[in-house]
Design a protein around this motif. Structure first.
Motif, PDB file in Angstrom:
ATOM      1  N   ILE A 134      -8.106  -3.919 -11.660  1.00  0.00           N
ATOM      2  CA  ILE A 134      -7.797  -3.413 -10.083  1.00  0.00           C
ATOM      3  C   ILE A 134      -8.947  -3.544  -9.308  1.00  0.00           C
ATOM      4  CG2 ILE A 134      -6.566  -1.454  -8.946  1.00  0.00           C
ATOM      5  CD1 ILE A 134      -5.425  -2.536 -11.644  1.00  0.00           C
ATOM      6  N   ILE A 135      -8.541  -4.299  -8.162  1.00  0.00           N
ATOM      7  CA  ILE A 135      -9.577  -4.590  -7.192  1.00  0.00           C
ATOM      8  C   ILE A 135      -9.151  -3.549  -5.780  1.00  0.00           C
ATOM      9  CG2 ILE A 135     -10.806  -5.940  -5.756  1.00  0.00           C
ATOM     10  CD1 ILE A 135     -11.664  -6.327  -8.798  1.00  0.00           C
ATOM     11  N   LEU A 136      -9.795  -2.702  -5.343  1.00  0.00           N
ATOM     12  CA  LEU A 136      -9.183  -1.881  -4.101  1.00  0.00           C
ATOM     13  C   LEU A 136      -9.764  -2.417  -2.840  1.00  0.00           C
ATOM     14  CD1 LEU A 136     -10.128   1.788  -5.956  1.00  0.00           C
ATOM     15  CD2 LEU A 136      -7.657   0.404  -5.804  1.00  0.00           C
ATOM     16  N   GLU A 160      -5.673   8.897   3.437  1.00  0.00           N
ATOM     17  CA  GLU A 160      -4.412   9.115   3.791  1.00  0.00           C
ATOM     18  C   GLU A 160      -3.569   7.660   3.685  1.00  0.00           C
ATOM     19  OE1 GLU A 160      -2.907  11.901   3.811  1.00  0.00           O
ATOM     20  OE2 GLU A 160      -4.787  12.945   3.578  1.00  0.00           O
ATOM     21  N   LYS A 161      -4.404   6.557   3.686  1.00  0.00           N
ATOM     22  CA  LYS A 161      -3.692   5.459   3.757  1.00  0.00           C
ATOM     23  C   LYS A 161      -3.115   4.990   2.669  1.00  0.00           C
ATOM     24  CE  LYS A 161      -4.616   0.712   5.895  1.00  0.00           C
ATOM     25  NZ  LYS A 161      -5.708   0.035   6.593  1.00  0.00           N
ATOM     26  N   ARG A 162      -2.081   3.909   2.458  1.00  0.00           N
ATOM     27  CA  ARG A 162      -1.549   3.392   1.589  1.00  0.00           C
ATOM     28  C   ARG A 162      -1.316   2.029   1.707  1.00  0.00           C
ATOM     29  NH1 ARG A 162       0.897   6.601  -2.186  1.00  0.00           N
ATOM     30  NH2 ARG A 162       1.041   8.841  -1.652  1.00  0.00           N
ATOM     31  N   TRP A 163      -1.373   1.167   0.715  1.00  0.00           N
ATOM     32  CA  TRP A 163      -1.704  -0.136   0.721  1.00  0.00           C
ATOM     33  C   TRP A 163      -0.750  -0.996  -0.039  1.00  0.00           C
ATOM     34  CZ3 TRP A 163      -6.387  -1.017   3.137  1.00  0.00           C
ATOM     35  CH2 TRP A 163      -7.145   0.171   3.217  1.00  0.00           C
ATOM     36  N   PRO A 164      -0.302  -2.241   0.390  1.00  0.00           N
ATOM     37  CA  PRO A 164       0.546  -3.040  -0.680  1.00  0.00           C
ATOM     38  C   PRO A 164      -0.264  -3.651  -1.519  1.00  0.00           C
ATOM     39  CG  PRO A 164      -0.303  -4.126   1.492  1.00  0.00           C
ATOM     40  CD  PRO A 164      -0.908  -2.746   1.595  1.00  0.00           C
ATOM     41  N   GLU A 193      -2.520  -8.932   5.278  1.00  0.00           N
ATOM     42  CA  GLU A 193      -2.985  -7.596   5.387  1.00  0.00           C
ATOM     43  C   GLU A 193      -3.754  -7.458   4.212  1.00  0.00           C
ATOM     44  OE1 GLU A 193      -0.318  -3.383   5.120  1.00  0.00           O
ATOM     45  OE2 GLU A 193       0.598  -5.326   5.247  1.00  0.00           O
ATOM     46  N   GLN A 194      -4.582  -6.390   4.297  1.00  0.00           N
ATOM     47  CA  GLN A 194      -5.379  -5.962   3.214  1.00  0.00           C
ATOM     48  C   GLN A 194      -4.463  -5.438   2.001  1.00  0.00           C
ATOM     49  OE1 GLN A 194      -9.363  -4.392   3.311  1.00  0.00           O
ATOM     50  NE2 GLN A 194      -8.814  -3.870   5.373  1.00  0.00           N
ATOM     51  N   ALA A 195      -4.923  -5.474   0.825  1.00  0.00           N
ATOM     52  CA  ALA A 195      -4.105  -5.250  -0.334  1.00  0.00           C
ATOM     53  C   ALA A 195      -4.682  -4.612  -1.580  1.00  0.00           C
ATOM     54  CB  ALA A 195      -3.090  -6.250  -0.856  1.00  0.00           C
ATOM     55  N   ILE A 196      -4.226  -3.950  -2.368  1.00  0.00           N
ATOM     56  CA  ILE A 196      -4.770  -3.611  -3.906  1.00  0.00           C
ATOM     57  C   ILE A 196      -4.289  -4.919  -4.582  1.00  0.00           C
ATOM     58  CG2 ILE A 196      -4.635  -2.247  -5.873  1.00  0.00           C
ATOM     59  CD1 ILE A 196      -3.623  -0.029  -4.096  1.00  0.00           C
ATOM     60  N   TYR A 230      -2.415   4.904  -8.044  1.00  0.00           N
ATOM     61  CA  TYR A 230      -3.082   4.601  -6.740  1.00  0.00           C
ATOM     62  C   TYR A 230      -2.231   4.604  -5.655  1.00  0.00           C
ATOM     63  CZ  TYR A 230      -6.084   2.072 -10.236  1.00  0.00           C
ATOM     64  OH  TYR A 230      -7.128   1.863 -11.164  1.00  0.00           O
ATOM     65  N   ARG A 231      -2.653   4.621  -4.428  1.00  0.00           N
ATOM     66  CA  ARG A 231      -1.976   5.050  -2.867  1.00  0.00           C
ATOM     67  C   ARG A 231      -1.469   3.547  -2.648  1.00  0.00           C
ATOM     68  NH1 ARG A 231      -7.095   7.051  -1.747  1.00  0.00           N
ATOM     69  NH2 ARG A 231      -7.023   5.835  -0.017  1.00  0.00           N
ATOM     70  N   THR A 232      -0.028   3.263  -3.219  1.00  0.00           N
ATOM     71  CA  THR A 232       0.525   2.096  -2.933  1.00  0.00           C
ATOM     72  C   THR A 232       1.627   2.343  -1.800  1.00  0.00           C
ATOM     73  OG1 THR A 232       2.324   2.553  -4.619  1.00  0.00           O
ATOM     74  CG2 THR A 232       0.394   1.321  -5.423  1.00  0.00           C
ATOM     75  N   SER A 233       1.679   1.255  -0.858  1.00  0.00           N
ATOM     76  CA  SER A 233       2.621   1.575   0.100  1.00  0.00           C
ATOM     77  C   SER A 233       4.278   1.305  -0.081  1.00  0.00           C
ATOM     78  CB  SER A 233       2.334   0.686   1.205  1.00  0.00           C
ATOM     79  OG  SER A 233       2.715  -0.879   0.902  1.00  0.00           O
TER      80      SER A 233
END
Length: 273
Positions: free
Chosen positions: A34-36, A45-49, A79-82, A133-136
Motif C-alpha cells: 500500500i502506497i499512500l 478528512e480527505k478520501r482518495w481513489p 488525481e492522486q490515489a492510494i 484506509y480512507r477510500t473515496s
C-alpha cells in the motif's frame, strides 16, 4: 564518522514509502503493498481513489507504478490515489483462465484460476482496503500483458467490481483468442476502460484489434494505438501515465502545452480529450 576535514557522515534513517499486508490466496501467502498519497496523514478528512495494480509485488511493478503515479501528480496529470500493489506468484495460474491450446497447456500447466483470483480480490482485498484506509469509493484496476487479459476479462464479465479499467498490451492471444471471440459489443453501460496496443503483432494484435473494433461505438473507452511507438516490453512504462490520466482525470489546463495530451485513436462518445 569524519570523512575529511569539515565533513561528517550523518546517521542513516529508513525511508518508509508504504505499508504491507499479508493475505492467503490460492493456497499461498502473498503481499499487498500500500502506497499512500502525499498528504494522506495531514488531511484526515480527505478520501482518495484507489488504483489496484496487478503484479504489484516489491520485485514486480510496484516501484515503477509508484514513480509514474507520483510523476503524474507533479504535473497535475491525474488525481492522486492510494496504490494497492497485488503481488502475484504464478501469473498464468492467477491471471488467466484455462486454455484450450495444447502448447499453452504444456508450457503453463497450472494456468486457469483467474476466476478464483478475482473472487479473492473482490472478497478479501477490496474489503481490507476499504476498512483500513480512507477510500473515496472510486476504484480502478490496472494490468499489463497477462494482467491486461485479467483486466479485460473482469471488465467483460464482472464489471461491477471496479469503476475504471486499464488493459495495457493485454495477452489476447491466450487460448486461441478465446476472450476476443466472446466479444459481443457494443458494451453500453460498462465502466470506462483504457485499452492499448504496442508492436505485439500476430495473434495478440489480432485479439486486441478485434476488441478495439467491437468497442468502437462504446461510450467510455480510450483506445491507444502505439504499434509504431512502443513494444510489449516498454508499454507499461510508456502508457500507465496516460491510462491514469484517462481514468482519474485532474483539472490541469496546461497538459497540452507540455506534450501530455491524452492520446486516444478512438475515444468513446462520452469521453473528452
Amino acid at each position: 564518522m569524519q570523512l575529511w576535514e569539515g565533513e561528517y557522515l550523518s546517521e542513516a534513517t529508513p525511508i518508509i514509502i508504504g505499508e504491507q499486508h499479508s493475505l492467503e490466496a490460492l493456497g499461498e501467502q502473498r503481499k499487498l503493498n500500500i502506497i499512500l498519497p502525499a498528504g494522506y496523514h495531514d488531511e484526515p478528512e480527505k478520501r482518495w481513489p484507489v488504483v489496484y495494480m496487478l503484479d504489484g509485488g516489491m520485485q514486480q511493478d510496484l516501484m515503477l507504478v509508484t514513480g509514474l503515479e507520483r510523476w503524474n501528480r507533479l504535473w497535475g496529470r491525474s488525481e492522486q490515489a492510494i496504490i494497492v500493489g497485488i503481488e502475484t506468484k504464478d501469473r498464468q495460474r492467477e491471471l488467466l483462465p484455462a486454455t484450450s491450446d495444447p502448447a499453452e497447456q504444456g508450457q503453463y500447466p497450472t494456468a486457469g484460476e483467474s476466476a478464483a483470483f478475482r473472487k479473492w480480490i473482490a472478497g478479501s482485498v477490496k474489503p481490507l482496503i476499504e476498512q483500513t484506509y480512507r477510500t473515496s469509493g472510486t476504484d480502478v484496476l490496472v494490468g499489463e500483458s497477462a494482467a491486461g487479459h485479467f483486466v479485460v476479462e473482469t471488465w467483460m464479465n464482472s464489471d461491477e467490481l471496479f469503476d475504471g479499467y486499464a488493459a495495457i498490451s493485454p495477452s489476447m492471444q491466450w487460448s486461441n483468442q478465446a476472450l476476443a471471440r466472446q466479444i459481443t459489443g457494443p458494451f453500453e453501460g460498462k465502466p470506462p476502460i483504457y485499452l492499448s496496443i504496442a508492436d505485439e503483432g500476430g495473434a495478440t494484435e489480432e485479439g486486441i484489434m478485434d476488441l478495439a473494433d467491437a468497442m468502437e461505438e462504446t461510450q467510455d473507452v480510450c483506445f491507444s494505438d502505439r504499434r509504431n511507438d512502443l513494444v510489449h516490453a516498454n508499454s507499461l512504462h510508456g502508457l500507465l501515465p496516460e491510462a491514469l490520466q484517462y481514468l482519474l482525470p485532474a483539472d490541469a489546463d496546461w497538459l497540452d502545452e507540455y506534450g501530455l495530451k491524452l492520446r486516444c485513436e478512438r475515444l468513446g462518445q462520452s469521453g473528452t480529450q
